[in-house]
Motif scaffolding. Structure first.
Motif, PDB file in Angstrom:
ATOM      1  N   ASP A   1      61.898  -2.933  -4.041  1.00  9.38           N
ATOM      2  CA  ASP A   1      61.555  -2.000  -2.979  1.00  9.38           C
ATOM      3  C   ASP A   1      60.382  -2.535  -2.172  1.00  9.38           C
ATOM      4  O   ASP A   1      59.285  -2.694  -2.700  1.00  9.38           O
TER       5      ASP A   1
ATOM      6  N   MET B   1      74.643  -1.553  -7.880  1.00  5.13           N
ATOM      7  CA  MET B   1      73.399  -1.574  -8.618  1.00  5.13           C
ATOM      8  C   MET B   1      72.756  -2.971  -8.605  1.00  5.13           C
ATOM      9  O   MET B   1      71.811  -3.213  -9.324  1.00  5.13           O
TER      10      MET B   1
ATOM     11  N   SER C   1      70.199  -4.775  -7.437  1.00  4.61           N
ATOM     12  CA  SER C   1      69.037  -4.129  -6.854  1.00  4.61           C
ATOM     13  C   SER C   1      68.173  -5.122  -6.104  1.00  4.61           C
ATOM     14  O   SER C   1      68.121  -6.307  -6.412  1.00  4.61           O
ATOM     15  N   THR C   2      67.500  -4.589  -5.107  1.00  7.42           N
ATOM     16  CA  THR C   2      66.512  -5.385  -4.407  1.00  7.42           C
ATOM     17  C   THR C   2      65.170  -4.717  -4.632  1.00  7.42           C
ATOM     18  O   THR C   2      65.088  -3.508  -4.754  1.00  7.42           O
TER      19      THR C   2
END
Lengths: 260, 260
Positions: A6, A1, A3-4
């Motif tokens: 989007d 998790m 996160s990058t």
């Protein structure tokens, strides 16, 4: 998790990139906490490695999440023994009007310590909510409520006096007030208005509830009416957040959508 | 409200006599706090003398109650200026499924800071709740939500990917996800399961929400379905308890009374 952002997201500001480990640990802690509340992890939590794999985060992020949950009292951690659930909650349904004993059927035995049972003239705000004339007395109850011997809530109750005085002759230690009200009024309850918030328990309330000062509690005001609409029961209830989860189902029905 | 045990009460153990000033202050604090939450005391609170008369308690008991409420952040006290309301909450309805902007219509402008908007593979528990296959990706959002510029909640959201990916192209800063889901799904939402508890904010969440570490928050898990029953939106929401009150009406209907 971890996160990058989007890269496919067009036309909107790039979201602020989170960098702190706490930001990564929060969703892990939230899902694990809720799994405990839902009754999961019966045989203890998986290893840090397994959790790291399942949540697709680093072991350090798992450790940060578990440190949070230990601080909150949900889990115990010990070398070799691993991570175990330290605390469970019981479900208090929000979608129908029930007393504590009624809603906790199946969880254990509810008993009440009656700290106060008296007749008094309530403050004007309480009289107005109960639609009483100023100076009209009410019955005032304070009950410390236990589930299988453990303190779970402290309830302050104002009852319209015709019903309240009859209730004083009933067994308040093993009964909810709701069925007692229905018995002495000779008619069913109708509905209740709820106002629910969270609070940090003050030192004296905390000691009474057998929790640490500052521990989180749910604070509920509930004004209950007979089925003819007459308000008869106004309660101020402190519930231990480490013991009670409020549960309900809500429907989108009757909603006027902005985007029909 | 200094109460005496009712001598007319027969056949039951004499209630434990409360003696601490805190026991007398608690009901006073509860009624005053709720009056503030209900929007009362617009021009400030009455004098200590007036409150003592209205609540039929000593001035010392009033002062103990007001000290509690000041500690909780509800009121300010100053010599000559008297007691004023320091903090108000907005109502979040519990009886129909609404997004924050929908439920706070009339209170002010809701805006969201999108901290994360990404595609990821969720942990198994989240996949199960959304009825997705293991390894099926979801859209994950983190939004810090503001009412008229003030932070009120931090929402972590997992969306079924067909809907979530379409949502990434929508304006997430000024809209709730609920009407956006209905728009991209082409059908209304049905219902949602709520699980609500109280917590003390951890240091990092507190800083993000602009409150003191340990301040009380409401912690809500909400699993929302389309009207065909498909779960599409799983959220973990932290709400500032000093800004939001949950409100609902519940009915006694469908209840099987123990005392028919």
């Amino acid at each position: 998790m971890e996160s990058t952002t989007d890269p496919t997201q067009p036309g909107h500001p790039v979201p602020t990139r989170r960098t702190a480990r706490a930001d990564n640990a929060r969703p892990v802690a939230d899902v694990i906490r809720q799994t405990i509340v839902d009754g999961g992890f019966d045989g203890g939590l998986p290893s840090d490695d397994t959790l790291a794999r399942e949540f697709r985060v680093s072991r350090n992020t798992v450790r940060a999440a578990l440190a949070l949950l230990r601080e909150e009292g949900w889990i115990d951690r010990a070398p070799r023994l691993g991570t175990t659930v330290a605390q469970r909650t019981v479900d208090h349904r929000l979608d129908s009007l029930r007393g504590l004993k009624e809603t906790l059927t199946g969880y254990g035995e509810v008993r009440n310590t009656v700290r106060v049972a008296t007749v008094l003239v309530p403050p004007p705000v309480v009289a107005r909510k109960l639609e009483l004339a100023a100076d009209e007395p009410v019955v005032y109850l304070e009950r410390l409520r236990h589930l299988d011997g453990e303190t779970i809530s402290l309830d302050l109750t104002y009852l319209a006096s015709d019903i309240g005085v009859a209730l004083l002759k009933q067994d308040l230690e093993t009964n909810d007030v709701f069925p007692l009200i229905e018995r002495v009024a000779g008619r069913p309850l109708g509905d209740a208005d709820l106002s629910l918030t969270a609070a940090a328990a003050d030192a004296h309330s905390a000691a009474t509830l057998d929790i640490a000062a500052g521990a989180p509690i749910l604070l509920l005001e509930r004004l209950t009416r007979l089925d003819d609409g007459r308000p008869v029961d106004l309660e101020y209830i402190r519930m231990r957040a480490d013991r009670i989860t409020m549960r309900g189902t809500v429907s989108r029905t009757h909603h006027e959508s902005e985007n029909p």
